[in-house]
Every structure is written in C-alpha cells, then in structure tokens.
Scaffold this motif. Structure first.
Motif, short mmCIF file in Angstrom:
data_model
loop_
_atom_site.label_atom_id
_atom_site.label_comp_id
_atom_site.label_asym_id
_atom_site.label_seq_id
_atom_site.Cartn_x
_atom_site.Cartn_y
_atom_site.Cartn_z
N ARG A 105 68.72 -32.12 21.63
CA ARG A 105 68.52 -31.18 20.52
C ARG A 105 69.85 -30.52 20.14
NH1 ARG A 105 69.85 -26.05 19.97
NH2 ARG A 105 69.29 -25.77 22.17
N GLY A 106 70.59 -30.10 21.16
CA GLY A 106 71.89 -29.49 20.89
C GLY A 106 72.86 -30.46 20.24
N SER A 107 72.81 -31.72 20.67
CA SER A 107 73.70 -32.73 20.11
C SER A 107 73.35 -33.02 18.65
CB SER A 107 73.62 -34.02 20.93
OG SER A 107 73.99 -33.78 22.28
N ILE A 108 72.06 -33.08 18.35
CA ILE A 108 71.65 -33.32 16.96
C ILE A 108 72.10 -32.16 16.07
CG2 ILE A 108 69.61 -33.44 15.45
CD1 ILE A 108 68.21 -35.02 17.69
N GLU A 109 71.93 -30.95 16.56
CA GLU A 109 72.31 -29.79 15.75
C GLU A 109 73.82 -29.62 15.66
OE1 GLU A 109 68.30 -27.06 16.36
OE2 GLU A 109 70.16 -26.47 17.36
N ALA A 110 74.57 -30.34 16.52
CA ALA A 110 76.03 -30.27 16.45
C ALA A 110 76.60 -31.10 15.30
CB ALA A 110 76.64 -30.74 17.78
N ILE A 111 75.79 -32.00 14.77
CA ILE A 111 76.23 -32.80 13.63
C ILE A 111 76.28 -31.91 12.39
CG2 ILE A 111 75.79 -34.86 12.24
CD1 ILE A 111 76.35 -35.41 15.20
N PRO A 112 77.40 -31.91 11.67
CA PRO A 112 77.50 -31.05 10.49
C PRO A 112 76.33 -31.25 9.52
CG PRO A 112 79.63 -32.03 11.00
CD PRO A 112 78.63 -32.67 11.92
N ARG A 113 75.76 -30.13 9.05
CA ARG A 113 74.60 -30.21 8.17
C ARG A 113 74.91 -30.90 6.84
NH1 ARG A 113 70.16 -27.60 9.34
NH2 ARG A 113 69.56 -27.54 7.15
N GLY A 114 76.21 -30.90 6.49
CA GLY A 114 76.59 -31.55 5.24
C GLY A 114 76.21 -33.03 5.22
N GLN A 115 76.24 -33.65 6.38
CA GLN A 115 75.87 -35.07 6.43
C GLN A 115 74.40 -35.27 6.10
OE1 GLN A 115 77.22 -37.32 9.79
NE2 GLN A 115 79.07 -36.09 10.06
N THR A 116 73.57 -34.38 6.63
CA THR A 116 72.13 -34.46 6.32
C THR A 116 71.88 -34.20 4.84
OG1 THR A 116 71.56 -33.75 8.56
CG2 THR A 116 69.88 -33.48 6.86
N GLU A 117 72.56 -33.19 4.30
CA GLU A 117 72.35 -32.86 2.89
C GLU A 117 72.84 -33.99 1.99
OE1 GLU A 117 74.43 -29.23 2.61
OE2 GLU A 117 72.93 -28.08 3.76
N ALA A 118 73.96 -34.63 2.39
CA ALA A 118 74.46 -35.75 1.58
C ALA A 118 73.49 -36.93 1.62
CB ALA A 118 75.83 -36.18 2.12
N ALA A 119 72.92 -37.17 2.82
CA ALA A 119 71.95 -38.27 2.94
C ALA A 119 70.71 -37.99 2.10
CB ALA A 119 71.58 -38.45 4.41
N LYS A 120 70.26 -36.74 2.10
CA LYS A 120 69.11 -36.38 1.28
C LYS A 120 69.42 -36.59 -0.20
CE LYS A 120 67.01 -32.91 4.32
NZ LYS A 120 66.70 -31.46 4.49
N ALA A 121 70.64 -36.22 -0.59
CA ALA A 121 71.03 -36.38 -1.99
C ALA A 121 71.03 -37.85 -2.40
CB ALA A 121 72.41 -35.76 -2.22
N LEU A 122 71.30 -38.72 -1.43
CA LEU A 122 71.31 -40.17 -1.73
C LEU A 122 69.92 -40.78 -1.62
CD1 LEU A 122 74.55 -41.18 0.21
CD2 LEU A 122 74.26 -41.05 -2.28
N GLY A 123 68.94 -39.96 -1.30
CA GLY A 123 67.56 -40.45 -1.23
C GLY A 123 67.22 -41.14 0.07
N ILE A 124 68.02 -40.92 1.13
CA ILE A 124 67.74 -41.55 2.43
C ILE A 124 66.68 -40.72 3.13
CG2 ILE A 124 68.74 -42.23 4.65
CD1 ILE A 124 71.44 -42.46 3.25
N HIS A 125 65.56 -41.36 3.51
CA HIS A 125 64.47 -40.59 4.09
C HIS A 125 64.76 -40.24 5.55
CE1 HIS A 125 63.00 -44.10 6.27
NE2 HIS A 125 63.08 -44.79 5.15
N TYR A 126 63.88 -39.42 6.13
CA TYR A 126 64.12 -38.81 7.45
C TYR A 126 64.44 -39.83 8.53
CZ TYR A 126 63.21 -36.32 11.82
OH TYR A 126 63.32 -35.79 13.07
#
Length: 217
Positions: A105-126
C-alpha cells in the motif's frame, strides 16, 4: 545419551525443509492476499479501504504467536479437525497478507499521483493502470521491505513449534532432549537459520542500494 550422527543431521535437514515449506506457503499465499489488501486500501472505495485497514491493524497489532493460537484453537471450536501444518499455514498466510498489504500500500501511494491522473486522462481504466503503470513501479520500490519481511517470516516459523508443528526449532528441541547437548544442537540450529536468512538480508540491502534512485524520483 545419543551421539550426534547422520540420523540426527537428517532430522535437522527435514526440519529445515519444513521451515522453508512453511515460509514459502505463507509468503506466496500471503503475497496474493497482500496484493488484494493493498488494492482494497488504495481503490478509493471507502468501505473496502476501511475493511482492509481494519484487517491490517488487527494482524499487525497482535503477536504472531497469538494469531497461531486463535487460528489453531478457533478452527477446533468449529469441530473441524485440522493438522498443525494447515493451522500454521493459515495463520502465516493471514499474517503475511496484512504485513505485505501495508508494505505494498505504501509503495503504491509512493507513485506520483500525476501518473494516475495522466492515465485517466488517456482513458486507461483502473486494472490497466494498476497492471501496466502503477504496480510495476510499486514492486520495485517495495522489494527491499518485502525481502526483509520474508526474513522475519522465516525466523517467525519457530513459533509454530508451540502448537506442535515440527519445524527446525522443534526438531532442535527434540534432539536436545535426546542427545543432552542443548548448546551444540541450538548452535547448529542457529547456524542453519543464519545460512538461510543471511543471503536474503544481503539481497535486500543490495536491492535497497540499487533501487534508491527509484524512490527519489
């Protein structure tokens, strides 16, 4: 008094194999559980996050020995007959799921949130985000702590002797009672634990040094 010969060393070898088997089962199945716990903790659904958090707190907040007792005698109260092997495997799996779940959990949250937001913007699902973007990076970050926990899990298998599971420590106790050479027997048992755990500890330290640039990004 029985002298220390090939038969006694064979028993120590068998005990070592049972220790490794218990560690492997606990780590592998605990790893699957830990991944599920980590995903629940970071999925954004409040109910799942609270459930996973409670699971982690219960198993991290109580001694492993107590968990062994509860699983072993708890199953017995249900009139279900299980061997010590099954009981300790379940207890180790649950314990590993909680600890690995928190590490990951800590390792997942260590990934910059910008990457998740960019993936969402590209339409990549969960699931695709987790599989191809987040989890590969989180795995690298968590490797040193994961290996460190594996070392702790191997040493923790000595607690299984309390409920009658004959692993390395219990084998040492039995041989000590037979040979009346407790110092020699426990020195050999300690050496075996060291031979198994020391390379893993060194590997964890090496991985930590090698992957430190990943954490600083």
């Amino acid at each position: 008094m029985t002298s220390l010969g090939p038969a006694q060393f064979h028993l120590l070898l068998v005990g070592t194999l049972w220790t490794l088997a218990l560690s492997t089962v606990g780590f592998l199945f605990g790893g699957l559980g830990g991944l599920a716990v980590a995903l629940c903790r970071t999925c954004g659904l409040r109910a799942l996050e609270r459930f996973a958090a409670a699971f982690i707190e219960i198993f991290r907040g109580t001694p492993l020995l107590l968990q062994l007792f509860i699983v072993y005698y708890g199953i017995g109260l249900l009139n279900i007959s299980v061997s010590p092997w099954i009981a300790v495997s379940i207890a180790f799996m649950l314990h590993a799921s909680a600890v690995l779940g928190e590490i990951w959990r800590g390792s997942i949250e260590a990934i910059p949130r910008g990457q998740t937001e960019a993936a969402k913007a590209l339409g990549i699902h969960y699931w695709s985000r987790m599989r191809y973007i987040i989890l590969p990076q989180a795995l690298k970050i968590s490797l040193p702590a994961t290996i460190g926990f594996l070392v702790q899990l191997i040493k923790g298998t000595s607690l299984a002797a309390i409920i009658g599971f004959t692993e390395l420590s219990r084998t040492g106790t039995l041989l000590s009672n037979i040979t009346y050479r407790p110092l020699l027997i426990y020195a050999i048992v300690g050496l075996i634990y060291f031979i198994v755990c020391w390379p893993l500890s060194r590997l964890g330290q090496a991985m930590e040094r090698r992957l430190s640039p990943v954490r600083s990004q």
